[in-house]
Each structure stands twice: as structure tokens, then as C-alpha cells.
Design an enzyme around this catalytic site. Structure first.
Site, PDB file in Angstrom:
ATOM      1  N   HIS A 142     -10.271  -1.787  -0.405  1.00 28.39           N
ATOM      2  CA  HIS A 142      -9.252  -1.323   0.214  1.00 28.39           C
ATOM      3  C   HIS A 142      -8.446  -0.269  -1.139  1.00 28.39           C
ATOM      4  O   HIS A 142      -8.086  -1.057  -1.820  1.00 28.39           O
ATOM      5  CB  HIS A 142      -7.821  -1.763   1.221  1.00 28.39           C
ATOM      6  CG  HIS A 142      -6.816  -1.265   1.391  1.00 28.39           C
ATOM      7  ND1 HIS A 142      -7.103   0.113   2.192  1.00 28.39           N
ATOM      8  CD2 HIS A 142      -5.490  -0.639   1.032  1.00 28.39           C
ATOM      9  CE1 HIS A 142      -5.724   0.566   2.933  1.00 28.39           C
ATOM     10  NE2 HIS A 142      -4.542  -0.457   1.691  1.00 28.39           N
ATOM     11  N   GLY A 157      -3.770  -1.609  -4.318  1.00 31.19           N
ATOM     12  CA  GLY A 157      -2.089  -1.422  -3.716  1.00 31.19           C
ATOM     13  C   GLY A 157      -1.780  -2.185  -2.489  1.00 31.19           C
ATOM     14  O   GLY A 157      -3.002  -1.792  -1.717  1.00 31.19           O
ATOM     15  N   GLU A 158      -0.794  -2.222  -2.500  1.00 28.29           N
ATOM     16  CA  GLU A 158      -0.331  -2.608  -0.251  1.00 28.29           C
ATOM     17  C   GLU A 158       0.037  -1.550   0.454  1.00 28.29           C
ATOM     18  O   GLU A 158      -0.184  -0.053  -0.174  1.00 28.29           O
ATOM     19  CB  GLU A 158       0.769  -3.783  -0.382  1.00 28.29           C
ATOM     20  CG  GLU A 158       0.844  -5.073  -0.438  1.00 28.29           C
ATOM     21  CD  GLU A 158       1.898  -6.047  -0.853  1.00 28.29           C
ATOM     22  OE1 GLU A 158       3.158  -5.247  -0.343  1.00 28.29           O
ATOM     23  OE2 GLU A 158       1.620  -6.833  -1.034  1.00 28.29           O
ATOM     24  N   SER A 159      -1.219  -1.511   1.316  1.00 29.69           N
ATOM     25  CA  SER A 159      -0.574  -0.777   2.778  1.00 29.69           C
ATOM     26  C   SER A 159       0.762   0.191   2.194  1.00 29.69           C
ATOM     27  O   SER A 159       1.920  -0.687   2.353  1.00 29.69           O
ATOM     28  CB  SER A 159      -1.260  -0.799   3.788  1.00 29.69           C
ATOM     29  OG  SER A 159      -1.030   0.595   4.715  1.00 29.69           O
ATOM     30  N   GLY A 160       0.883   1.321   2.054  1.00 30.15           N
ATOM     31  CA  GLY A 160       2.065   1.915   2.233  1.00 30.15           C
ATOM     32  C   GLY A 160       3.214   1.994   0.939  1.00 30.15           C
ATOM     33  O   GLY A 160       4.015   2.380   0.676  1.00 30.15           O
ATOM     34  N   VAL A 161       2.153   1.556  -0.605  1.00 35.24           N
ATOM     35  CA  VAL A 161       2.738   1.861  -1.867  1.00 35.24           C
ATOM     36  C   VAL A 161       2.839   3.056  -2.201  1.00 35.24           C
ATOM     37  O   VAL A 161       3.576   3.608  -3.946  1.00 35.24           O
ATOM     38  CB  VAL A 161       1.880   1.044  -2.728  1.00 35.24           C
ATOM     39  CG1 VAL A 161       0.857   1.264  -3.335  1.00 35.24           C
ATOM     40  CG2 VAL A 161       2.914   0.043  -3.903  1.00 35.24           C
ATOM     41  N   GLY A 162       1.725   3.304  -2.120  1.00 31.87           N
ATOM     42  CA  GLY A 162       2.351   5.554  -2.134  1.00 31.87           C
ATOM     43  C   GLY A 162       0.850   5.458  -2.734  1.00 31.87           C
ATOM     44  O   GLY A 162       0.522   6.690  -3.969  1.00 31.87           O
ATOM     45  N   LYS A 163      -0.606   4.913  -2.472  1.00 28.10           N
ATOM     46  CA  LYS A 163      -1.428   5.281  -3.499  1.00 28.10           C
ATOM     47  C   LYS A 163      -1.894   6.508  -2.981  1.00 28.10           C
ATOM     48  O   LYS A 163      -2.542   7.954  -4.407  1.00 28.10           O
ATOM     49  CB  LYS A 163      -3.039   4.606  -3.082  1.00 28.10           C
ATOM     50  CG  LYS A 163      -2.170   2.921  -3.329  1.00 28.10           C
ATOM     51  CD  LYS A 163      -3.800   2.192  -3.425  1.00 28.10           C
ATOM     52  CE  LYS A 163      -3.793   2.185  -1.795  1.00 28.10           C
ATOM     53  NZ  LYS A 163      -3.371   1.096  -0.637  1.00 28.10           N
ATOM     54  N   SER A 164      -2.413   6.965  -1.492  1.00 27.89           N
ATOM     55  CA  SER A 164      -3.078   8.441  -1.481  1.00 27.89           C
ATOM     56  C   SER A 164      -1.766   9.716  -1.923  1.00 27.89           C
ATOM     57  O   SER A 164      -1.868  10.233  -2.062  1.00 27.89           O
ATOM     58  CB  SER A 164      -2.917   8.505   0.333  1.00 27.89           C
ATOM     59  OG  SER A 164      -3.832   7.694   0.727  1.00 27.89           O
ATOM     60  N   ASP A 181      -8.618   5.002   1.028  1.00 25.55           N
ATOM     61  CA  ASP A 181      -8.529   3.971   2.407  1.00 25.55           C
ATOM     62  C   ASP A 181      -9.288   3.462   2.181  1.00 25.55           C
ATOM     63  O   ASP A 181      -9.628   1.979   1.814  1.00 25.55           O
ATOM     64  CB  ASP A 181      -8.300   4.491   3.778  1.00 25.55           C
ATOM     65  CG  ASP A 181      -8.151   3.667   4.819  1.00 25.55           C
ATOM     66  OD1 ASP A 181      -6.661   3.100   4.430  1.00 25.55           O
ATOM     67  OD2 ASP A 181      -9.349   3.305   4.981  1.00 25.55           O
ATOM     68  N   GLU A 206      -5.028   9.930   4.183  1.00 27.35           N
ATOM     69  CA  GLU A 206      -4.645   9.887   5.439  1.00 27.35           C
ATOM     70  C   GLU A 206      -2.472   9.976   4.252  1.00 27.35           C
ATOM     71  O   GLU A 206      -2.507   8.877   3.461  1.00 27.35           O
ATOM     72  CB  GLU A 206      -4.410   8.162   6.344  1.00 27.35           C
ATOM     73  CG  GLU A 206      -2.798   8.147   7.290  1.00 27.35           C
ATOM     74  CD  GLU A 206      -3.167   6.710   7.465  1.00 27.35           C
ATOM     75  OE1 GLU A 206      -2.129   5.838   7.860  1.00 27.35           O
ATOM     76  OE2 GLU A 206      -4.054   5.994   7.069  1.00 27.35           O
ATOM     77  N   ARG A 247       4.372  -4.080 -22.006  1.00 29.12           N
ATOM     78  CA  ARG A 247       4.726  -3.317 -22.726  1.00 29.12           C
ATOM     79  C   ARG A 247       4.266  -2.593 -23.883  1.00 29.12           C
ATOM     80  O   ARG A 247       4.712  -1.660 -24.615  1.00 29.12           O
ATOM     81  CB  ARG A 247       6.288  -3.102 -23.335  1.00 29.12           C
ATOM     82  CG  ARG A 247       7.065  -3.609 -21.964  1.00 29.12           C
ATOM     83  CD  ARG A 247       8.968  -3.588 -22.356  1.00 29.12           C
ATOM     84  NE  ARG A 247       8.907  -2.570 -22.885  1.00 29.12           N
ATOM     85  CZ  ARG A 247      10.929  -3.048 -23.245  1.00 29.12           C
ATOM     86  NH1 ARG A 247      11.605  -4.318 -22.798  1.00 29.12           N
ATOM     87  NH2 ARG A 247      11.432  -1.551 -23.835  1.00 29.12           N
TER      88      ARG A 247
END
Length: 322
Positions: A142, A157-164, A181, A206, A247
Site C-alpha cells: 500500500h 505511510g498510514e492511510s490519509g497521511v497525504g501520499k496521493s 494506493d 484517490e 538531521r
């Protein structure tokens, strides 16, 4: 021999421009499961100790000339023995004129017999590349796969983190989308991973609040790509005040995918950070590292905070141990 995946002979015939002289059944029903190719020279001499009927057998110019050097009786016996071992597929290369009795032997033993105008070495290279891709071990992750300045970057990353959303910004900046996705990852060699999108969701993205968009139709053909090697992995996560993030970038981190270690980075997300620009810099920096340059190492050397290689390391191996 690969056991989990297969490719149909029909696909090989279409992609490699092969000509069918005899097929025991429909080419779409013949499944190739081995990515190893065999040349038949030793077999024609009678050596079958390591014969694998699942391998594609190539009869090139040298093997064909060797057959012609035999007496008719020897040639007939050698070919009868060869086809009696029931190889799955036999290909005559270099525009060889396949005798009618060879076609008859293939028909009698249920062997797929093909021919091509290609030279043996050219066909061999094409077959290996095609089979390595089609039969490669694979997993689905995913995430989002994009090409940034020629580097394949896998965003996790987790769903909704902003990948798309990040992928859309990268497309607007001239980079290309491979998969959103679901990313299908194939190990095509001992050092190379290639990612692609499942065909039924290819080019679709999406976006929460907007819905499904088609990147190819919205941004044009230059915004998409079907496959791309995976050069680095970026893990996107929400910023945690108590977590210490790298860093300097002096020490390299890796993510293991199908037994191959891929350079990886963890990028924290918080309002105000332009992820598209950060990923562009990360892709260029990763390319520099592959070329042997590390900015953090150079800075520490200038500040006198990084010791150079020890004398024993500079001299190399102590040959007295052998």
C-alpha cells in the site's frame, strides 16, 4: 524453476514475434513457468543428465549446423531422442528451415514448435528479460510510486497521511506517476526491484474530498509511466515532538523488500512543509550518494569532526593471513 507465477506462450509469441509451426493446443493454454533457457547442443550429443522439460529449448545456427553434420540416421535418432523427452517449447532461430520430419516429431510428442528470424543471442536476451519480468517474485504494498528526476520513489505511510496529494503536486511539477494506493513490486534481478500498478487501477488517484481522478486524462501522457525501478523508499509520518529525526544523513537506512535492501528515509509531516520540494531534493541527494558523494560526510570532514580511514584500511587486505 518458478512455481508461483507463469506466462502464456501466446504472450511470448506476440511480444517476440515468433512463428508457430506446431502447437499441441491453444498457445494461451500453454503456461511457461521457468525463466531458464537451454541451448540444445549437449542434448543432441545424448547428454540428458540435467534436462528440464519446462525450460524453453533453443536450436540456434550452431546446433542446426551440428545436426546437418550428422549422417541422416544419426540425425534422425538424435532428434527422436530429443523430442521423446517432451520439451515444452522448442524454438528454431536464425530463419532455420525446419524439416517436415521435425514438425512431425513435435506433433507426435505434443511439443510446441516455433521459429524466428532473430539471431539466437538476440532472442536469448529478449527471452531472459521478458521471463525475468513476468515470472519475478512479487508483492503488493500500500503506497504510491512516482518517478522524480529519473529516481523511482516509493512513498509509504498510514492511510490519509497525504501520499496521493503529494503525488499530485509532483505531477504538477513535471514528474510522473506509476502507481497510487497499490504498488506491485517485482524482483527482476538480484539487485533490482521494479514497481507497477495493477492494470485495473492504473493511472487512477484517490483524493479525499474530491474523489477518483484519472491522471493520464487530466494531466496528459507525460504525467504517467507504466513501470519504474525502485531506487528509494520514503516513509511519511505525522510529526512527533518527542521523536528524534535524522538531521545529518550521515548514516544510511535501508528497507528490505523481497530480500533487496533499498535506501529509505523517514520524513515527518506538519503544516508548512512542502513535501514535493523535499522529495525532489531527496531524490537528487540519493542519486549523488549512489555516485559516491555524501554532503554530510564532506561537512564533517571540513569541520574536522570525522576521522579519515585508518592506515590499515588504506593499505587494504593483509595478505599474510592467506
Amino acid at each position: 524453476m518458478a512455481s508461483m507465477f507463469h506466462v502464456s506462450l501466446e504472450k511470448l509469441i506476440q511480444e517476440l514475434n515468433l512463428h508457430a509451426l506446431h502447437l499441441p493446443c491453444e498457445a494461451s493454454q500453454i503456461r511457461i513457468v521457468s525463466n531458464e533457457i537451454n541451448r540444445t547442443g549437449l542434448l543432441f550429443t545424448g547428454f540428458y543428465d540435467y534436462f528440464d522439460e519446462h525450460r524453453i529449448q533453443l536450436v540456434g545456427k550452431s546446433e542446426f549446423a551440428y545436426l546437418l553434420s550428422m549422417s541422416p540416421e544419426q540425425r534422425q535418432k538424435s532428434l527422436e531422442t530429443f523430442f521423446a523427452h517432451h520439451p515444452q517449447v522448442v524454438i528454431f532461430t536464425s530463419s532455420a528451415e525446419v524439416p517436415d520430419f521435425v514438425v512431425a516429431l513435435a506433433r507426435a510428442n505434443g511439443v510446441a514448435l516455433l521459429s524466428t528470424e532473430e539471431r539466437t543471442s538476440d532472442l536469448l536476451a529478449s527471452l531472459i528479460a521478458t521471463l525475468n519480468l513476468e515470472l519475478a517474485p512479487r508483492i503488493t504494498r500500500h503506497g504510491v510510486l512516482v518517478e522524480i528526476y529519473g529516481e523511482g520513489v516509493l512513498l509509504l505511510g498510514e492511510s490519509g497521511v497525504g501520499k496521493s496529494e503529494t503525488a499530485i503536486e509532483l505531477i504538477k511539477r513535471g514528474h510522473r506517476l506509476i502507481a497510487d494506493d497499490a504498488v506491485e513490486i517485482r524482483r527482476v534481478s538480484s539487485r533490482t526491484l521494479v514497481g507497477s500498478s495493477p492494470e485495473n487501477i492504473r493511472h487512477f488517484i484517490e483524493l479525499r474530498g474530491i474523489g477518483i481522478i484519472n491522471a493520464r486524462r487530466l494531466f496528459g501522457m507525460g504525467a504517467i509511466k507504466v513501470t519504474e525501478k525502485i531506487d528509494m523508499v520514503v516513509m511519511l509520518e505525522s510529526w512527533e515532538r518527542t521523536k528524534v529525526y535524522d538531521r545529518m544523513g550521515l548514516d544510511s537506512e535501508y528497507t528490505d523488500i523481497l530480500g533487496i535492501k533499498v535506501p529509505s528515509y523517514t520524513i515527518p509531516i506538519k503544516p508548512g512543509r512542502n513535501l514535493a520540494i523535499i522529495l525532489e531534493v531527496a531524490a537528487m541527494n540519493n542519486r549523488q550518494k549512489k555516485m559516491g558523494y555524501n554532503a554530510a560526510q564532506e561537512l564533517l570532514e571540513r569541520l574536522g569532526m570525522l576521522d579519515g580511514p585508518k592506515d590499515s584500511e588504506q593499505k587494504g587486505t593483509d595478505w599474510e593471513v592467506f
